[in-house]
Design a protein around this motif. Structure first.
Motif, PDB file in Angstrom:
ATOM      1  N   CYS A   1       1.246  -1.134   0.050  1.00  9.87           N
ATOM      2  CA  CYS A   1       0.023  -0.171   0.271  1.00  9.87           C
ATOM      3  C   CYS A   1       0.901   1.203   0.115  1.00  9.87           C
ATOM      4  CB  CYS A   1      -0.876  -0.049   1.227  1.00  9.87           C
ATOM      5  SG  CYS A   1      -0.286   0.098   2.898  1.00  9.87           S
ATOM      6  N   HIS A   2       1.907   1.235  -0.662  1.00 10.45           N
ATOM      7  CA  HIS A   2       2.958   2.055  -0.664  1.00 10.45           C
ATOM      8  C   HIS A   2       2.475   3.427  -1.359  1.00 10.45           C
ATOM      9  CE1 HIS A   2       7.480   3.144  -2.042  1.00 10.45           C
ATOM     10  NE2 HIS A   2       6.795   4.185  -1.308  1.00 10.45           N
ATOM     11  N   VAL A   3       2.465   4.675  -0.913  1.00  9.94           N
ATOM     12  CA  VAL A   3       2.232   5.798  -1.524  1.00  9.94           C
ATOM     13  C   VAL A   3       3.172   6.681  -1.186  1.00  9.94           C
ATOM     14  CG1 VAL A   3      -0.605   5.268  -1.534  1.00  9.94           C
ATOM     15  CG2 VAL A   3       0.617   6.616   0.330  1.00  9.94           C
ATOM     16  N   PHE A   4       3.134   7.846  -2.048  1.00 10.35           N
ATOM     17  CA  PHE A   4       3.920   9.119  -1.779  1.00 10.35           C
ATOM     18  C   PHE A   4       2.902  10.084  -1.473  1.00 10.35           C
ATOM     19  CE2 PHE A   4       5.810   6.346  -5.215  1.00 10.35           C
ATOM     20  CZ  PHE A   4       7.199   6.298  -4.529  1.00 10.35           C
ATOM     21  N   VAL A   5       3.334  10.715  -0.543  1.00 12.45           N
ATOM     22  CA  VAL A   5       2.543  12.021   0.104  1.00 12.45           C
ATOM     23  C   VAL A   5       3.352  13.194  -0.643  1.00 12.45           C
ATOM     24  CG1 VAL A   5       1.986  13.347   2.076  1.00 12.45           C
ATOM     25  CG2 VAL A   5       2.305  10.745   2.199  1.00 12.45           C
ATOM     26  N   GLU A   6       2.191  14.151  -1.058  1.00 17.47           N
ATOM     27  CA  GLU A   6       2.767  15.445  -1.702  1.00 17.47           C
ATOM     28  C   GLU A   6       3.496  15.989  -0.541  1.00 17.47           C
ATOM     29  OE1 GLU A   6       1.770  16.756  -4.941  1.00 17.47           O
ATOM     30  OE2 GLU A   6       1.273  14.742  -4.934  1.00 17.47           O
ATOM     31  N   PRO A   7       4.786  16.603  -1.171  1.00 11.63           N
ATOM     32  CA  PRO A   7       5.806  17.345  -0.113  1.00 11.63           C
ATOM     33  C   PRO A   7       5.095  18.235   0.839  1.00 11.63           C
ATOM     34  CG  PRO A   7       6.495  17.129  -2.370  1.00 11.63           C
ATOM     35  CD  PRO A   7       5.100  16.657  -2.309  1.00 11.63           C
ATOM     36  N   GLY A   8       4.020  18.911   0.441  1.00 10.74           N
ATOM     37  CA  GLY A   8       3.344  19.835   1.180  1.00 10.74           C
ATOM     38  C   GLY A   8       2.520  19.459   2.163  1.00 10.74           C
ATOM     39  N   ASP A   9       2.084  18.100   2.235  1.00  7.48           N
ATOM     40  CA  ASP A   9       1.319  17.509   3.344  1.00  7.48           C
ATOM     41  C   ASP A   9       2.077  16.346   4.197  1.00  7.48           C
ATOM     42  OD1 ASP A   9      -1.061  18.515   2.308  1.00  7.48           O
ATOM     43  OD2 ASP A   9      -1.328  16.717   0.635  1.00  7.48           O
ATOM     44  N   ILE A  10       3.469  16.566   3.827  1.00  7.28           N
ATOM     45  CA  ILE A  10       3.885  15.236   4.820  1.00  7.28           C
ATOM     46  C   ILE A  10       4.076  15.677   6.381  1.00  7.28           C
ATOM     47  CG2 ILE A  10       6.533  16.411   4.576  1.00  7.28           C
ATOM     48  CD1 ILE A  10       5.453  12.606   4.351  1.00  7.28           C
ATOM     49  N   ASP A  11       4.096  16.991   6.565  1.00  4.29           N
ATOM     50  CA  ASP A  11       3.793  17.609   7.957  1.00  4.29           C
ATOM     51  C   ASP A  11       2.362  17.256   8.632  1.00  4.29           C
ATOM     52  OD1 ASP A  11       6.462  18.617   7.898  1.00  4.29           O
ATOM     53  OD2 ASP A  11       5.763  20.599   7.214  1.00  4.29           O
ATOM     54  N   ARG A  12       1.166  17.314   7.814  1.00  6.27           N
ATOM     55  CA  ARG A  12       0.181  16.946   8.129  1.00  6.27           C
ATOM     56  C   ARG A  12       0.045  15.252   8.339  1.00  6.27           C
ATOM     57  NH1 ARG A  12      -4.963  18.594   5.013  1.00  6.27           N
ATOM     58  NH2 ARG A  12      -3.921  17.707   3.210  1.00  6.27           N
ATOM     59  N   THR A  13       0.418  14.530   7.859  1.00 11.11           N
ATOM     60  CA  THR A  13       0.487  12.933   7.843  1.00 11.11           C
ATOM     61  C   THR A  13       1.564  12.459   8.684  1.00 11.11           C
ATOM     62  OG1 THR A  13       1.891  12.602   5.956  1.00 11.11           O
ATOM     63  CG2 THR A  13      -0.274  12.606   5.416  1.00 11.11           C
ATOM     64  N   GLY A  14       2.638  13.176   9.050  1.00  7.02           N
ATOM     65  CA  GLY A  14       3.953  12.613   9.644  1.00  7.02           C
ATOM     66  C   GLY A  14       4.560  12.139   8.834  1.00  7.02           C
ATOM     67  N   THR A  15       5.840  11.471   9.193  1.00  7.63           N
ATOM     68  CA  THR A  15       6.607  10.772   8.771  1.00  7.63           C
ATOM     69  C   THR A  15       6.660   9.246   9.170  1.00  7.63           C
ATOM     70  OG1 THR A  15       8.548  11.388  10.132  1.00  7.63           O
ATOM     71  CG2 THR A  15       8.391  12.679   8.216  1.00  7.63           C
ATOM     72  N   ALA A  16       7.141   8.405   8.462  1.00 11.96           N
ATOM     73  CA  ALA A  16       7.159   7.014   8.816  1.00 11.96           C
ATOM     74  C   ALA A  16       7.959   6.732  10.089  1.00 11.96           C
ATOM     75  CB  ALA A  16       7.642   5.916   7.680  1.00 11.96           C
ATOM     76  N   GLU A  17       7.353   5.910  11.078  1.00 11.26           N
ATOM     77  CA  GLU A  17       8.031   5.448  12.271  1.00 11.26           C
ATOM     78  C   GLU A  17       9.105   4.435  11.734  1.00 11.26           C
ATOM     79  OE1 GLU A  17       7.355   6.453  15.570  1.00 11.26           O
ATOM     80  OE2 GLU A  17       5.987   7.983  14.690  1.00 11.26           O
ATOM     81  N   ASP A  18       9.870   4.121  12.943  1.00 11.77           N
ATOM     82  CA  ASP A  18      11.046   3.119  12.346  1.00 11.77           C
ATOM     83  C   ASP A  18      10.666   1.800  11.588  1.00 11.77           C
ATOM     84  OD1 ASP A  18      12.621   4.778  13.448  1.00 11.77           O
ATOM     85  OD2 ASP A  18      12.956   3.732  15.247  1.00 11.77           O
ATOM     86  N   PHE A  19       9.484   1.137  12.100  1.00 10.81           N
ATOM     87  CA  PHE A  19       9.219  -0.283  11.396  1.00 10.81           C
ATOM     88  C   PHE A  19       8.721  -0.077  10.186  1.00 10.81           C
ATOM     89  CE2 PHE A  19       6.573  -4.177  11.130  1.00 10.81           C
ATOM     90  CZ  PHE A  19       7.618  -5.045  11.086  1.00 10.81           C
TER      91      PHE A  19
ATOM     92  N   MET B   1       9.990  -1.474   6.443  1.00  5.30           N
ATOM     93  CA  MET B   1       8.969  -2.269   5.483  1.00  5.30           C
ATOM     94  C   MET B   1       9.170  -1.549   4.284  1.00  5.30           C
ATOM     95  SD  MET B   1       7.598  -4.603   6.999  1.00  5.30           S
ATOM     96  CE  MET B   1       6.778  -4.945   5.340  1.00  5.30           C
ATOM     97  N   LEU B   2       9.384  -0.260   4.022  1.00  3.37           N
ATOM     98  CA  LEU B   2       9.558   0.629   2.959  1.00  3.37           C
ATOM     99  C   LEU B   2      10.751   0.137   2.342  1.00  3.37           C
ATOM    100  CD1 LEU B   2       7.834   4.043   4.145  1.00  3.37           C
ATOM    101  CD2 LEU B   2       7.198   2.418   2.145  1.00  3.37           C
ATOM    102  N   GLU B   3      11.720  -0.157   2.871  1.00  2.76           N
ATOM    103  CA  GLU B   3      13.235  -0.383   2.225  1.00  2.76           C
ATOM    104  C   GLU B   3      12.911  -1.786   1.533  1.00  2.76           C
ATOM    105  OE1 GLU B   3      15.973  -1.091   5.638  1.00  2.76           O
ATOM    106  OE2 GLU B   3      15.774   1.114   6.091  1.00  2.76           O
ATOM    107  N   ASP B   4      12.051  -2.334   1.747  1.00  2.00           N
ATOM    108  CA  ASP B   4      11.654  -3.553   1.105  1.00  2.00           C
ATOM    109  C   ASP B   4      10.500  -3.523  -0.065  1.00  2.00           C
ATOM    110  OD1 ASP B   4      13.564  -5.188   2.442  1.00  2.00           O
ATOM    111  OD2 ASP B   4      12.221  -5.789   3.964  1.00  2.00           O
ATOM    112  N   ALA B   5      10.095  -2.552  -0.259  1.00  2.00           N
ATOM    113  CA  ALA B   5       8.829  -2.143  -1.219  1.00  2.00           C
ATOM    114  C   ALA B   5       9.498  -2.224  -2.541  1.00  2.00           C
ATOM    115  CB  ALA B   5       8.595  -0.681  -0.854  1.00  2.00           C
ATOM    116  N   LEU B   6       8.901  -2.544  -3.603  1.00  2.00           N
ATOM    117  CA  LEU B   6       9.231  -2.795  -5.020  1.00  2.00           C
ATOM    118  C   LEU B   6       9.834  -1.488  -5.597  1.00  2.00           C
ATOM    119  CD1 LEU B   6       6.817  -5.469  -6.337  1.00  2.00           C
ATOM    120  CD2 LEU B   6       9.115  -5.733  -5.758  1.00  2.00           C
ATOM    121  N   THR B   7       8.842  -0.436  -5.309  1.00  2.00           N
ATOM    122  CA  THR B   7       9.304   0.832  -5.803  1.00  2.00           C
ATOM    123  C   THR B   7      10.208   1.645  -4.634  1.00  2.00           C
ATOM    124  OG1 THR B   7       7.287   0.953  -7.135  1.00  2.00           O
ATOM    125  CG2 THR B   7       8.508   3.100  -6.585  1.00  2.00           C
TER     126      THR B   7
END
Length: 106
Positions: A49-67, A71-77
């Motif tokens: 369910c990998h997505v890219f957050v618009e750069p202007g919205d990353i503050d609203r969603t927050g960044t990825a936690e450690d775990f 998981m994102l390190e193993d994503a296909l993209t």
């Protein structure tokens, strides 16, 4: 209800009303958005369910936690600083208008 827009890799936009408290992934799966597989059902164990957050919205969603980052390190993209797993983004009224671009390979 907050709205969320998913942009498919081909540029198709899917604007949806999300239930507050539901994850972005749950909303996409409920409405059949292509490209959001959610194989693990939101258990943070598949990165389909990998997505890219618009750069202007990353503050609203927050960044990825450690775990989630692991998981994102193993994503296909390959992940970027704007990558998130949509199962980890809980929809709130503050996220109304959120735009997420679906990773091309899940």
């Amino acid at each position: 209800m907050p709205t969320i827009t998913f942009i498919s890799p081909d540029g198709t936009k899917h604007q949806l009303e999300a239930k507050a408290g539901a994850s972005a992934m749950e909303t996409a799966v409920k409405f059949g958005v292509p490209g959001i597989i959610g194989e693990c059902g939101g258990g943070l164990s598949c990165a389909t369910c990998h997505v890219f957050v618009e750069p202007g919205d990353i503050d609203r969603t927050g960044t990825a936690e450690d775990f989630e980052e692991e998981m994102l390190e193993d994503a296909l993209t390959p992940a970027t600083e704007c990558s998130r797993l949509s199962c980890q983004i809980r929809m709130t009224d503050e996220l109304d208008g959120l735009v997420l671009t679906i990773a091309p390979e899940q």
